[in-house]
Design a protein around this motif. Structure first.
Motif, PDB file in Angstrom:
ATOM      1  N   UNK A  33       2.944   5.894  -6.994  1.00 14.69           N
ATOM      2  CA  UNK A  33       3.032   4.763  -7.930  1.00 14.69           C
ATOM      3  C   UNK A  33       4.442   4.189  -8.042  1.00 14.69           C
ATOM      4  N   UNK A  34       5.458   5.060  -8.059  1.00 17.86           N
ATOM      5  CA  UNK A  34       6.830   4.585  -8.225  1.00 17.86           C
ATOM      6  C   UNK A  34       7.250   3.733  -7.036  1.00 17.86           C
ATOM      7  N   UNK A  35       6.926   4.204  -5.827  1.00 14.91           N
ATOM      8  CA  UNK A  35       7.267   3.428  -4.629  1.00 14.91           C
ATOM      9  C   UNK A  35       6.474   2.133  -4.579  1.00 14.91           C
ATOM     10  N   UNK A  36       5.205   2.214  -4.985  1.00 11.89           N
ATOM     11  CA  UNK A  36       4.336   1.026  -4.955  1.00 11.89           C
ATOM     12  C   UNK A  36       4.879  -0.050  -5.894  1.00 11.89           C
ATOM     13  N   UNK A  37       5.194   0.372  -7.131  1.00 11.41           N
ATOM     14  CA  UNK A  37       5.734  -0.588  -8.096  1.00 11.41           C
ATOM     15  C   UNK A  37       7.088  -1.128  -7.645  1.00 11.41           C
ATOM     16  N   UNK A  93       0.855  -1.199   0.000  1.00 11.91           N
ATOM     17  CA  UNK A  93       0.000   0.000   0.000  1.00 11.91           C
ATOM     18  C   UNK A  93       0.882   1.236   0.000  1.00 11.91           C
ATOM     19  N   UNK A  94       0.752   2.073  -1.023  1.00 16.47           N
ATOM     20  CA  UNK A  94       1.508   3.324  -1.101  1.00 16.47           C
ATOM     21  C   UNK A  94       0.831   4.232  -2.123  1.00 16.47           C
ATOM     22  N   UNK A  95       0.693   5.519  -1.798  1.00 13.06           N
ATOM     23  CA  UNK A  95       0.033   6.441  -2.736  1.00 13.06           C
ATOM     24  C   UNK A  95       0.971   6.907  -3.838  1.00 13.06           C
TER      25      UNK A  95
END
Length: 531
Positions: free
Chosen positions: A10-14, A6-8
């Motif tokens: 996108x780069x960190x989430x991916x 869970x992260x808002x």
């Protein structure tokens, strides 16, 4: 394990999802962009572990933890934050967080915390008796549990116990068909898309052909949703192609407002339990070929035909074409070659993309001595980054056409720039050799051009002929020398490249409206005043 990231951002989430895939390829990874959507996934998917950022819009990590606590949703939550504050960690642990990691997160720490969670889950499982575990397990009649088993089956991750449970399903022993479906959400259309409604609609549509079970696949791309439908039916799909195509047409009309919906139909299975896995792979491959719009979004696996070796464009001929009056000849040549390569939709899309990328890289190599690096960089970016992500043949051809037009425009501008430089050099050459015999033939030879072409080039770029420029330069020099009043008229004529003084005087009078002698006297008063 099933892990939710869970992260808002996108780069960190991916990045986190990709890291976990590398560290634990056997695990299933889900993603969510905020606490609210993560809460829904925890309710529906029941992940074993959640790695969540603390600061997020809609519902932050701490609020998410509190919701889990209020609803008694059991999952191991690891908080991830860029803030090394004791208050954050204290609040996270108070609300039931399993651990607390700081950004940037190191792979080793992620691996360690997931390994500890897995060990704890195993230990907790051991602590429960067999009867207690069975009591809390969803029955095989539950579609959610059944779908989870089927997904694990297709992923090859079933436990021995799960395999035995799935094998007991009566309909899995019958014949049937496997269908792979994919919808790519168009830009700006995701907000109105309901994945649950889409899955339900698919299952209802395919139920026309037998007992249907549709379940979703986990996809890392947020704009792509994939599903598998297993249909138990005694009637082969090959015998019902017209009906299936009508069903697909109806589905496409319903979901066209959200994106492009495609389907791959696998080979018929005599026994779903033994054949469905291979049929699923075949259906997935068939759907890949929906890259070609000629299939109209549905492809039966048996419709694919073997193709010959690819036909590559002749790089030199393409380069010649792109230098023409316009880019259309090069584009037509490119289209014709790729139409032949596509083989009416039977060529693997990855091969077509490779050929397209190779065409651009060869073009880059061919033009590097003619245009600036910016065009070369654009060709490289398209070859390495844009073309591999093209979802349709039309999209790929549009990229090629844009790049060919860019190359054509760049070459045309380079020719214009080169012409201006050559003309400027010629005018400077005339000025530096004004005393010499200056002919068009001599100038053309000096600049390595055909005299006729050189004459046309100068006239087109300046509006005047080579002779006009020679005369103008000589007259300008003559006026300078006359104004200095140091040389005699015949000496000035020689300095300006005229061996015949009378001819020089006639040309000077024609150009300036007075004789050289008169011009000398007319400029004398001005020199006196300046002195």
């Amino acid at each position: 394990m099933k892990i939710l990231v869970v992260d808002d951002e996108p780069r960190h989430r991916r990045g986190m999802a990709s890291m976990i895939h590398v560290l634990r390829p056997e695990d299933q990874v889900l993603v969510a962009k905020d606490g609210a959507s993560a809460l829904e996934l925890v309710r529906s998917e029941k992940p074993d572990a959640v790695l969540t950022d603390i600061r997020m819009p809609s519902m932050d990590g701490l609020s998410f933890l509190k919701k889990l606590e209020d609803e008694s949703l059991r999952t191991k939550v690891v908080m991830v934050s860029a803030y090394n504050l004791f208050e954050y960690a204290q609040a996270a642990i108070r609300h039931g967080a399993y651990d607390y990691l700081l950004k940037p997160v190191e792979a080793g720490k992620v691996e360690d915390v997931l390994r500890r969670i897995e060990s704890q889950l195993v230990e907790e499982s051991r602590q429960h008796s067999e009867s207690e575990a069975l009591k809390h397990r969803l029955s095989l009649t539950s579609s959610a549990y059944r779908n989870r088993l089927l997904l694990s089956w297709l992923n090859g991750s079933l436990t021995d116990m799960e395999r035995k449970e799935l094998e007991t399903l009566e309909w899995m022993q019958g014949s049937g068909t496997v269908i792979f479906s994919e919808i790519r959400i168009g830009p700006g259309n995701k907000a109105g898309f309901d994945a649950g409604a889409w899955l339900k609609h698919l299952e209802q549509a395919w139920a026309e052909f037998g007992k249907a079970c549709t379940f979703s696949l986990h996809v890392l791309q947020e704009e792509v949703f994939q599903a598998v439908t297993i249909i138990q039916t005694a009637q082969p799909a090959q015998e019902r192609k017209p009906e299936i195509r009508r069903t697909v047409s109806s589905l496409e009309a319903e979901w066209a407002k959200h994106g492009r919906l495609t389907h791959g139909i696998g080979p018929d299975c005599r026994c779903l339990w033994t054949d469905a896995f291979q049929a699923y792979r075949a259906a997935q491959t068939a759907n890949l070929y929906n890259f070609h719009e000629s299939w109209s979004g549905i492809l039966f696996h048996d419709e694919l035909l073997p193709t010959r070796n690819p036909i590559l464009l002749d790089g030199e001929k393409l380069f010649e074409a792109v230098q023409g009056r316009d880019a259309e000849a090069a584009i037509a040549m490119c289209r014709a070659a790729f139409v032949q390569l596509a083989a009416n939709g039977h060529t693997n899309p990855n091969l077509i993309k490779e050929c397209a990328s190779l065409t651009l890289m060869r073009m880059k190599s061919r033009i590097r001595d003619y245009v600036d690096r910016q065009i070369g960089s654009a060709l490289t970016d398209s070859a390495l980054n844009v073309i591999p992500l093209c979802h349709t043949y039309a999209e790929l051809m549009a990229v090629l056409e844009i790049r060919l037009r860019d190359v054509h425009d760049a070459l045309r501008q380079a020719r214009l720039d080169k012409s201006e430089i050559i003309v400027a050099e010629c005018l400077r050459w005339i000025q530096e050799n004004v005393k010499e015999e200056l002919t068009l033939e001599r100038a053309a030879e000096h600049f390595f051009f055909n005299p006729s072409y050189f004459s046309t080039l100068i006239k087109s770029r300046t509006g005047r002929t080579f002779s006009d420029h020679v005369t103008e330069t000589r007259m300008r020099r003559a006026k300078e020398l006359l104004a200095e009043n140091r040389l005699k008229i015949y000496e000035i004529a020689a300095e300006c490249g005229y061996q015949d003084t009378k001819y020089f005087c006639r040309v000077f009078k024609k150009q300036n409206g007075m004789s050289p002698e008169a011009y000398k006297h007319a400029s004398f008063p001005q020199r006196s005043r300046e002195g």
